[in-house]
Design a protein around this motif. Structure first.
Motif, short mmCIF file in Angstrom:
data_model
loop_
_atom_site.label_atom_id
_atom_site.label_comp_id
_atom_site.label_asym_id
_atom_site.label_seq_id
_atom_site.Cartn_x
_atom_site.Cartn_y
_atom_site.Cartn_z
N LEU A 247 68.93 39.77 12.73
CA LEU A 247 68.70 38.23 12.30
C LEU A 247 68.47 38.35 10.80
O LEU A 247 68.91 37.71 9.94
CB LEU A 247 67.37 37.72 12.88
CG LEU A 247 67.80 37.20 14.37
CD1 LEU A 247 66.49 36.68 14.91
CD2 LEU A 247 68.71 36.06 14.14
N GLN A 248 67.68 39.72 10.34
CA GLN A 248 67.64 39.79 8.97
C GLN A 248 69.16 39.83 8.34
O GLN A 248 69.17 39.37 7.01
CB GLN A 248 66.82 41.15 8.67
CG GLN A 248 65.35 41.06 8.89
CD GLN A 248 64.58 42.40 8.55
OE1 GLN A 248 65.08 43.24 8.06
NE2 GLN A 248 63.09 42.35 8.98
N VAL A 249 69.85 40.71 8.63
CA VAL A 249 71.34 40.79 8.07
C VAL A 249 71.99 39.69 8.14
O VAL A 249 72.57 39.07 7.25
CB VAL A 249 72.15 42.03 9.04
CG1 VAL A 249 73.58 41.79 8.56
CG2 VAL A 249 71.57 43.16 9.03
N ILE A 250 71.96 38.67 9.12
CA ILE A 250 72.41 37.18 9.46
C ILE A 250 71.75 36.44 8.31
O ILE A 250 72.55 35.28 7.53
CB ILE A 250 72.19 36.80 10.82
CG1 ILE A 250 73.11 37.39 11.79
CG2 ILE A 250 72.59 35.21 10.78
CD1 ILE A 250 72.60 37.01 13.23
N ASN A 251 70.60 36.47 7.81
CA ASN A 251 70.22 35.62 7.08
C ASN A 251 69.96 36.22 5.58
O ASN A 251 69.68 35.37 4.66
CB ASN A 251 68.49 35.46 7.47
CG ASN A 251 68.46 34.56 8.54
OD1 ASN A 251 68.90 33.45 8.46
ND2 ASN A 251 67.70 34.92 9.40
N SER A 252 70.47 37.37 5.33
CA SER A 252 70.52 37.85 4.00
C SER A 252 71.83 38.42 3.55
O SER A 252 72.32 37.93 2.58
CB SER A 252 69.45 39.05 3.89
OG SER A 252 70.01 40.02 4.81
N GLN A 253 72.69 39.08 4.41
CA GLN A 253 73.71 39.52 3.96
C GLN A 253 74.75 39.80 5.19
O GLN A 253 75.35 41.01 5.69
CB GLN A 253 73.65 41.12 3.35
CG GLN A 253 74.64 41.27 2.39
CD GLN A 253 74.33 42.45 1.57
OE1 GLN A 253 73.39 43.09 1.52
NE2 GLN A 253 75.06 42.97 0.37
N PRO A 254 75.10 38.64 5.68
CA PRO A 254 76.01 38.71 6.89
C PRO A 254 77.63 38.93 6.43
O PRO A 254 77.77 38.95 5.60
CB PRO A 254 76.02 37.35 7.57
CG PRO A 254 75.82 36.52 6.14
CD PRO A 254 74.89 37.41 5.54
N ARG A 255 78.05 39.43 7.61
CA ARG A 255 79.67 39.91 7.28
C ARG A 255 80.32 38.58 7.02
O ARG A 255 79.98 37.53 7.23
CB ARG A 255 80.33 40.72 8.55
CG ARG A 255 80.18 39.73 9.72
CD ARG A 255 80.75 40.71 11.07
NE ARG A 255 79.77 41.73 10.99
CZ ARG A 255 80.24 42.87 11.05
NH1 ARG A 255 81.53 43.24 10.76
NH2 ARG A 255 79.52 44.09 10.97
N PRO A 256 81.41 38.77 6.11
CA PRO A 256 82.30 37.44 5.81
C PRO A 256 82.46 36.50 6.88
O PRO A 256 82.44 35.35 6.79
CB PRO A 256 83.31 37.84 4.95
CG PRO A 256 82.94 39.14 4.66
CD PRO A 256 82.07 40.09 5.69
N GLY A 257 82.80 36.93 8.12
CA GLY A 257 83.09 36.03 9.30
C GLY A 257 82.12 35.21 9.75
O GLY A 257 82.20 34.00 9.83
N ILE A 258 80.64 35.96 9.77
CA ILE A 258 79.43 35.02 10.22
C ILE A 258 79.08 34.40 9.09
O ILE A 258 78.63 33.17 9.09
CB ILE A 258 78.49 36.16 10.55
CG1 ILE A 258 78.97 36.70 11.87
CG2 ILE A 258 77.22 35.29 10.65
CD1 ILE A 258 78.13 37.62 12.53
N LYS A 259 79.38 34.78 7.71
CA LYS A 259 78.74 33.85 6.67
C LYS A 259 79.74 32.66 6.47
O LYS A 259 79.10 31.54 6.15
CB LYS A 259 79.00 34.93 5.18
CG LYS A 259 78.76 33.88 3.99
CD LYS A 259 78.58 34.68 2.78
CE LYS A 259 78.45 33.99 1.58
NZ LYS A 259 77.38 32.86 1.40
N ALA A 260 80.90 32.72 6.84
CA ALA A 260 81.78 31.59 6.79
C ALA A 260 81.25 30.54 7.86
O ALA A 260 81.63 29.40 7.41
CB ALA A 260 83.36 32.25 7.14
#
Length: 562
Positions: A247-260
């Motif tokens: 969740l920390q990764v999702i909320n700070s530096q997710p991969r481009p696909g999840i960020k999109a």
């Protein structure tokens, strides 16, 4: 709703833990209910660390899997990463393929077509591997029962490594390695990993062998956390650690696909619930409406602009999925009504034109409505295919096992499964499934349950309590959001129905002269009369924060009132 109070820990245990941790007795009460009995366990719970993860080589066959992959790389073999078409499978494929490609180019991905190949390892997939000179297939989130398919692959000089988390059958596939903590003779300490979690243990093992640490794998944890949340596995032990950091990764530096995906929905900070209801359905929509390779392509894409374009495509699939899901749910509910089946112990429905990609969602919706073990069937080639869902406490997998003589093929978990059968067996199966459930289910399980952690006073609700409860996250099975019960409370006279058709209930509650606190009850608008005119009532709720015009206030998130 059936309200059940969880067992109350012994007063002396609450007192001891409360003093040891220097926390309120209520916090000690909640920790003891979660099996946390001392300072060290509390520290591991509140401050998870990657160093708490188990050694991946404790998993049966892990050394064999690592050795076979290293042989493939040394010999320049083509490796096919093969996975199921749901969120767990597609994230696992994206994870392993991305990791291997960092140091080895001859890696491709394969997801079976939901409609032409069905669940699990298909002969068509093996033929594809053979035709394209792949000599090693690594299967993720599937394969534990693929005895015939693995033998077929062997005849074509193709080896398998299986990474699965489903229950094994009586015979294991003759693979180069079988990674599945649910094998009886696997002594791995944590049994509840999802398919992507088993895939993560494999890359952790490879990483260790290649002289790297677990901290070098943090960038992959957004995929693992998404799979854990979507597959509804317990968020305990290793799953909790992986979700916490994921969740920390999702909320700070997710991969481009999840960020999109996140950029499209414009939500700032995602919780496990957001992953379940926002990210997971979109990833799933590709496999439901078109082909799950679209989801894998999105998750392995490294360029944000390309990822945004792929995410837009998937958003269209998701909109189509929502429409179909609503349409089929309405038809299925009507079928139950028309056939006068509300008094049965099960809900089993079938129409040959229903879209195979959404019958699982429809089964979940029917279970929410009628609260019965549920199967939704559709036509799939020359057979019928179904998705099964269950109610809390009832093992639908075991019930299907008891009907095995009517079923061609089935697999899954306690609460969700899939199966195929011949059309002429449908009525026999429907009757047999009803009889099995009627003879084995505890009647109490047919009424939805709210499990209450503790009785409290409204005066116990403070910003400090809320700050500590935040640290209990991430929430999920095995560590659900704490639910409280308060008795003899009253509304200030503010109570009203809100939203479309006033289907939600908004209140302002107090108890024995305490300060008022706001509350919102989704889908509880029909209970407005219970709270009107300052009548006393009991409420079951979790605690929430309400943001309005830049200010944050505590509120009750009502689950039920009486």
């Amino acid at each position: 709703m059936r309200w059940t109070i969880k067992p109350i820990p012994a007063p002396e245990a609450i007192k001891r833990l409360s003093e040891e941790l220097k926390v309120e007795p209520l916090i000690a009460h909640l920790l003891l209910q979660r099996g946390i009995t001392n300072y060290d366990e509390a520290k591991r719970f509140f401050r998870p660390e990657l160093t708490h993860l188990h050694d991946p080589f404790l998993m049966k066959d892990m050394q064999k899997a690592v050795d076979r992959i290293e042989v493939a790389m040394a010999n320049g073999e083509n490796v096919l990463v093969y996975g199921d078409y749901d969120v767990d499978g597609t994230t696992a494929v994206a994870l392993l393929a991305s990791f291997l490609r960092e140091s080895y180019p001859n890696v491709a991905t394969y997801i079976p077509d939901r409609y032409t190949e069905g669940y699990g390892i298909s002969l068509k997939g093996i033929d594809f591997a053979s035709d394209n000179d792949f000599s090693l297939i690594i299967a993720l989130d599937c394969g534990i029962k693929a005895v015939e398919q693995v033998n077929y692959a062997k005849e074509k000089s193709i080896d398998f490594i299986i990474c699965d988390h489903h229950r094994p059958g009586d015979t294991l596939p003759d693979a180069a390695a079988v990674l599945d903590p649910k094998q009886d003779d696997c002594t791995y300490p944590y049994k509840e990993l999802c398919g992507c979690g088993v895939g993560f243990k494999l890359i952790q093992a490879l990483s260790t062998k290649w002289g790297k640490g677990t901290e070098d794998l943090i960038a992959y944890l957004d995929l693992v956390a998404t799979a854990i949340a979507a597959d509804i596995v317990p968020i305990t032990g290793e799953n909790r650690i992986l979700t916490y950091f994921g969740l920390q990764v999702i909320n700070s530096q997710p991969r481009p696909g999840i960020k999109a995906i996140i950029d499209q929905i414009k939500k700032k900070r995602l919780t496990v619930t957001d992953v379940v209801f926002i990210i997971a359905p979109r990833i799933n929509a590709a496999g439901r409406m078109k082909h799950a390779e679209h989801a894998v392509n999105l998750l392995i894409e490294q360029n944000l602009k390309s990822a945004q374009s792929l995410a837009k495509e998937i958003e269209v699939f998701n909109a189509e999925r929502k429409n179909l899901d609503q349409e089929i749910t309405d038809e299925a509910l009507q079928q139950i009504e028309d056939n006068n089946e509300k008094e049965r112990f099960t809900s089993v429905v079938y129409k040959e034109h229903w879209h195979k990609g959404v019958i699982g969602i429809v089964a979940s919706r029917l279970t929410e409505t009628h609260y019965r073990p549920t199967l939704v069937f559709t036509k799939s080639g020359d057979k019928l295919a179904a998705s099964a869902r269950s109610v809390k406490g009832f093992d639908v997998y075991n019930a299907l096992e008891a009907c095995a003589d009517c079923i061609e093929q089935f697999g899954g978990h306690k609460y969700a499964a899939g199966l195929t059968l011949l059309e002429e067996q449908y009525q026999t199966f429907k009757q047999q499934f009803e009889e099995v459930v009627a003879n084995t289910i505890d009647r109490n399980l047919l009424q939805p349950e709210i499990s209450v952690d503790a009785r409290i006073q409204l005066s116990d609700i403070t910003p400090k309590l809320m700050r500590i409860l935040h640290q209990f996250a991430p929430f999920g099975p095995g560590n659900m959001t704490p639910v409280f019960m308060a008795e003899g409370i009253q509304d200030t006279g503010y109570a009203k129905g809100v939203g479309e058709d006033e289907k939600h209930l908004k209140i302002s509650a107090y108890q024995n002269g305490s300060s008022a606190i706001g509350g919102i009850g989704f889908n509880l608008g029909h209970k407005l009369n219970v709270v009107k005119n300052k009548k006393r009532f009991d409420a079951v709720f979790s605690l929430d924060e309400n943001e309005w015009n830049g200010s944050v206030s505590l509120q009750l998130k009502l689950r039920d009132i009486r």
